[in-house]
Design a protein around this motif. Structure first.
Motif, PDB file in Angstrom:
ATOM      1  N   LEU A 256       0.826  -1.206   0.000  1.00  0.00           N
ATOM      2  CA  LEU A 256       0.000   0.000   0.000  1.00  0.00           C
ATOM      3  C   LEU A 256       0.862   1.258   0.000  1.00  0.00           C
ATOM      4  O   LEU A 256       0.478   2.282  -0.560  1.00  0.00           O
ATOM      5  CB  LEU A 256      -0.929  -0.010   1.218  1.00  0.00           C
ATOM      6  CG  LEU A 256      -2.006  -1.097   1.195  1.00  0.00           C
ATOM      7  CD1 LEU A 256      -2.660  -1.237   2.544  1.00  0.00           C
ATOM      8  CD2 LEU A 256      -3.063  -0.795   0.130  1.00  0.00           C
ATOM      9  N   ASP A 257       2.037   1.144   0.620  1.00  0.00           N
ATOM     10  CA  ASP A 257       2.955   2.283   0.630  1.00  0.00           C
ATOM     11  C   ASP A 257       3.426   2.629  -0.772  1.00  0.00           C
ATOM     12  O   ASP A 257       3.505   3.793  -1.145  1.00  0.00           O
ATOM     13  CB  ASP A 257       4.191   1.934   1.472  1.00  0.00           C
ATOM     14  CG  ASP A 257       4.101   2.557   2.842  1.00  0.00           C
ATOM     15  OD1 ASP A 257       3.476   3.622   2.942  1.00  0.00           O
ATOM     16  OD2 ASP A 257       4.637   1.984   3.805  1.00  0.00           O
ATOM     17  N   ARG A 258       3.767   1.580  -1.518  1.00  0.00           N
ATOM     18  CA  ARG A 258       4.253   1.802  -2.885  1.00  0.00           C
ATOM     19  C   ARG A 258       3.149   2.466  -3.713  1.00  0.00           C
ATOM     20  O   ARG A 258       3.354   3.438  -4.424  1.00  0.00           O
ATOM     21  CB  ARG A 258       4.657   0.452  -3.503  1.00  0.00           C
ATOM     22  CG  ARG A 258       4.964   0.507  -4.996  1.00  0.00           C
ATOM     23  CD  ARG A 258       6.428   0.760  -5.271  1.00  0.00           C
ATOM     24  NE  ARG A 258       6.677   1.438  -6.536  1.00  0.00           N
ATOM     25  CZ  ARG A 258       6.738   0.850  -7.719  1.00  0.00           C
ATOM     26  NH1 ARG A 258       6.556  -0.451  -7.825  1.00  0.00           N
ATOM     27  NH2 ARG A 258       6.998   1.562  -8.806  1.00  0.00           N
ATOM     28  N   VAL A 259       1.930   1.939  -3.605  1.00  0.00           N
ATOM     29  CA  VAL A 259       0.793   2.472  -4.357  1.00  0.00           C
ATOM     30  C   VAL A 259       0.534   3.925  -3.952  1.00  0.00           C
ATOM     31  O   VAL A 259       0.297   4.795  -4.800  1.00  0.00           O
ATOM     32  CB  VAL A 259      -0.474   1.609  -4.106  1.00  0.00           C
ATOM     33  CG1 VAL A 259      -1.719   2.291  -4.643  1.00  0.00           C
ATOM     34  CG2 VAL A 259      -0.292   0.245  -4.747  1.00  0.00           C
ATOM     35  N   LYS A 260       0.643   4.197  -2.642  1.00  0.00           N
ATOM     36  CA  LYS A 260       0.379   5.548  -2.156  1.00  0.00           C
ATOM     37  C   LYS A 260       1.333   6.558  -2.793  1.00  0.00           C
ATOM     38  O   LYS A 260       0.925   7.630  -3.231  1.00  0.00           O
ATOM     39  CB  LYS A 260       0.511   5.577  -0.633  1.00  0.00           C
ATOM     40  CG  LYS A 260       0.198   6.940  -0.049  1.00  0.00           C
ATOM     41  CD  LYS A 260       0.415   6.977   1.446  1.00  0.00           C
ATOM     42  CE  LYS A 260       1.605   7.811   1.740  1.00  0.00           C
ATOM     43  NZ  LYS A 260       1.909   8.118   3.080  1.00  0.00           N
TER      44      LYS A 260
ATOM     45  N   GLY B 109      -7.269   3.998  -9.875  1.00  0.00           N
ATOM     46  CA  GLY B 109      -7.543   4.190  -8.449  1.00  0.00           C
ATOM     47  C   GLY B 109      -6.660   3.258  -7.630  1.00  0.00           C
ATOM     48  O   GLY B 109      -5.783   2.580  -8.177  1.00  0.00           O
ATOM     49  N   VAL B 110      -6.942   3.197  -6.332  1.00  0.00           N
ATOM     50  CA  VAL B 110      -6.114   2.409  -5.421  1.00  0.00           C
ATOM     51  C   VAL B 110      -6.097   0.925  -5.786  1.00  0.00           C
ATOM     52  O   VAL B 110      -5.035   0.336  -6.004  1.00  0.00           O
ATOM     53  CB  VAL B 110      -6.641   2.554  -3.972  1.00  0.00           C
ATOM     54  CG1 VAL B 110      -5.913   1.595  -3.039  1.00  0.00           C
ATOM     55  CG2 VAL B 110      -6.451   3.985  -3.507  1.00  0.00           C
ATOM     56  N   PHE B 111      -7.290   0.327  -5.907  1.00  0.00           N
ATOM     57  CA  PHE B 111      -7.325  -1.116  -6.103  1.00  0.00           C
ATOM     58  C   PHE B 111      -6.859  -1.516  -7.499  1.00  0.00           C
ATOM     59  O   PHE B 111      -6.191  -2.523  -7.667  1.00  0.00           O
ATOM     60  CB  PHE B 111      -8.722  -1.669  -5.780  1.00  0.00           C
ATOM     61  CG  PHE B 111      -9.051  -1.535  -4.331  1.00  0.00           C
ATOM     62  CD1 PHE B 111      -8.433  -2.350  -3.383  1.00  0.00           C
ATOM     63  CD2 PHE B 111      -9.931  -0.557  -3.877  1.00  0.00           C
ATOM     64  CE1 PHE B 111      -8.688  -2.213  -2.023  1.00  0.00           C
ATOM     65  CE2 PHE B 111     -10.203  -0.410  -2.524  1.00  0.00           C
ATOM     66  CZ  PHE B 111      -9.574  -1.239  -1.592  1.00  0.00           C
TER      67      PHE B 111
ATOM     68  N   TYR C 137      -5.926   5.161   5.399  1.00  0.00           N
ATOM     69  CA  TYR C 137      -6.585   4.497   6.524  1.00  0.00           C
ATOM     70  C   TYR C 137      -6.323   2.994   6.451  1.00  0.00           C
ATOM     71  O   TYR C 137      -5.958   2.367   7.429  1.00  0.00           O
ATOM     72  CB  TYR C 137      -8.097   4.742   6.489  1.00  0.00           C
ATOM     73  CG  TYR C 137      -8.509   6.086   7.017  1.00  0.00           C
ATOM     74  CD1 TYR C 137      -7.831   6.677   8.062  1.00  0.00           C
ATOM     75  CD2 TYR C 137      -9.595   6.767   6.476  1.00  0.00           C
ATOM     76  CE1 TYR C 137      -8.217   7.916   8.559  1.00  0.00           C
ATOM     77  CE2 TYR C 137      -9.989   8.012   6.956  1.00  0.00           C
ATOM     78  CZ  TYR C 137      -9.291   8.580   8.000  1.00  0.00           C
ATOM     79  OH  TYR C 137      -9.682   9.791   8.475  1.00  0.00           O
ATOM     80  N   ILE C 138      -6.519   2.439   5.248  1.00  0.00           N
ATOM     81  CA  ILE C 138      -6.321   0.998   5.068  1.00  0.00           C
ATOM     82  C   ILE C 138      -4.871   0.654   5.422  1.00  0.00           C
ATOM     83  O   ILE C 138      -4.566  -0.428   5.891  1.00  0.00           O
ATOM     84  CB  ILE C 138      -6.616   0.579   3.601  1.00  0.00           C
ATOM     85  CG1 ILE C 138      -8.034   0.987   3.208  1.00  0.00           C
ATOM     86  CG2 ILE C 138      -6.421  -0.918   3.414  1.00  0.00           C
ATOM     87  CD1 ILE C 138      -8.335   0.824   1.729  1.00  0.00           C
ATOM     88  N   ARG C 139      -3.970   1.615   5.208  1.00  0.00           N
ATOM     89  CA  ARG C 139      -2.551   1.397   5.424  1.00  0.00           C
ATOM     90  C   ARG C 139      -2.166   1.665   6.874  1.00  0.00           C
ATOM     91  O   ARG C 139      -1.449   0.909   7.507  1.00  0.00           O
ATOM     92  CB  ARG C 139      -1.804   2.371   4.508  1.00  0.00           C
ATOM     93  CG  ARG C 139      -0.385   2.045   4.278  1.00  0.00           C
ATOM     94  CD  ARG C 139       0.250   3.126   3.432  1.00  0.00           C
ATOM     95  NE  ARG C 139       1.331   3.697   4.194  1.00  0.00           N
ATOM     96  CZ  ARG C 139       1.266   4.829   4.831  1.00  0.00           C
ATOM     97  NH1 ARG C 139       0.171   5.536   4.806  1.00  0.00           N
ATOM     98  NH2 ARG C 139       2.275   5.276   5.510  1.00  0.00           N
TER      99      ARG C 139
END
Length: 305
Positions: A29-33, A47-49, A281-283
């Motif tokens: 999730l960090d990489r995606v962020k 988007g995120v997913f 939040y998910i992270r």
């Protein structure tokens, strides 16, 4: 004295392990962020997913853990310094009677611990962000050491590593402060109000009550959520400043206030200052939950109670 000397070391190890466990849980999730916050052109329409699914297709599953080696080298000392500094600052603040109540002690000690940890490990964070922002096939940096050399030679020596430090420190103070504050307050209220329901005797010292593991996770998660909401716009600002030279609109993002204004004017509050918050939040919630819980467990293993 031997016990006390090793107390520092044991406290250091406990914090480091807690940090590493927490970060590895949420590394993808960090990489995606980072890719989304700074609008990487390969993924900016997603988007995120969809990005979580697209990265493995484009860069293999290990692509989700890109920059994680640099992350571990940074997060071990970061977690270690933060948790250890928190314990030390709390003693100092209580001794000097700076805070009015125990809650204020936690807030102050947490903020100071966060700032100390950030300043000590900032150059490693800088390098990790640069590595995580790269996409396969367009590599500017070959690895951690190469990135260090490049930033040092190309971006004005030592000060190049501290780009974006101001928003980081300003963002870290409320984040760490409210994180420790919320967790500490929930823990003390929980153990005071419902010791049998929420607590159990510590493994290394039966006189000390600690929270049950699932309660620990819950309190850590709530702490993460509150702290995150308060400090998120500064996180967006920091990332933009850190990626500075790589981004097209870097000349508009030189100081913290300029960057905040620019992001607000260009993208508004929801799509700009709070872009990627749901992902955070998910992270952050699992990450803080794991960090506090691991630290509490490590404290028992290493006889720190």
């Amino acid at each position: 004295a031997a016990r006390r000397d090793f107390y520092w070391l044991r406290s250091f190890i406990a914090g480091g392990v807690a940090g590493c466990c927490a970060k590895t849980t949420t590394a993808p999730l960090d990489r995606v962020k980072i890719l989304l916050q700074a609008h990487n052109h390969h993924y900016k329409h997603l988007g995120v997913f969809s990005t979580l699914c697209a990265v493995p297709k484009k860069e293999g599953y290990l692509g989700l853990y890109k920059g994680n080696g640099a992350m571990m080298i940074r997060i071990f000392p970061y977690g270690a310094i933060q948790f250890m500094a928190f314990d030390q600052y709390k003693k100092v603040v209580i001794k000097k009677q700076l805070g009015i109540s125990g809650h204020v002690h936690r807030l102050m000690a947490g903020s100071m611990a966060g700032i100390t940890a950030v300043i000590c490990t900032y150059p490693l964070d800088m390098v990790r962000v640069r590595l995580a922002f790269q996409v396969k096939g367009e590599h500017k940096y070959m690895g951690i050491i190469h990135a260090f050399k490049m930033i040092y030679t190309k971006e004005g020596g030592f000060s190049g590593f501290y780009r974006g430090l101001m928003p980081t420190v300003v963002g870290m103070a409320p984040y760490a402060g409210f994180s420790f504050f919320t967790f500490g307050t929930l823990k003390s209220i929980g153990l005071a109000q419902a010791p049998n329901l929420l607590g159990r005797p510590s493994l290394d010292n039966p006189d000390v009550l600690v929270l049950k593991t699932h309660v620990n996770l819950l309190c850590g998660g709530i702490a993460g959520a509150i702290a995150q909401t308060i400090s998120y716009p500064l996180d967006v600002t920091r990332r933009r400043m850190q990626l500075g030279a790589i981004l097209p609109d870097s000349e508009k993002c030189l100081t913290m206030v300029q960057t905040l204004k620019y992001v607000y004017q260009q993208h508004g509050i929801r799509r700009g200052l709070y872009r990627g918050l749901s992902l955070n939040y998910i992270r952050c919630i699992p990450s803080q939950a794991v960090a506090f819980t691991t630290y509490e467990l490590m404290k028992q293993f290493l006889h720190l109670n």
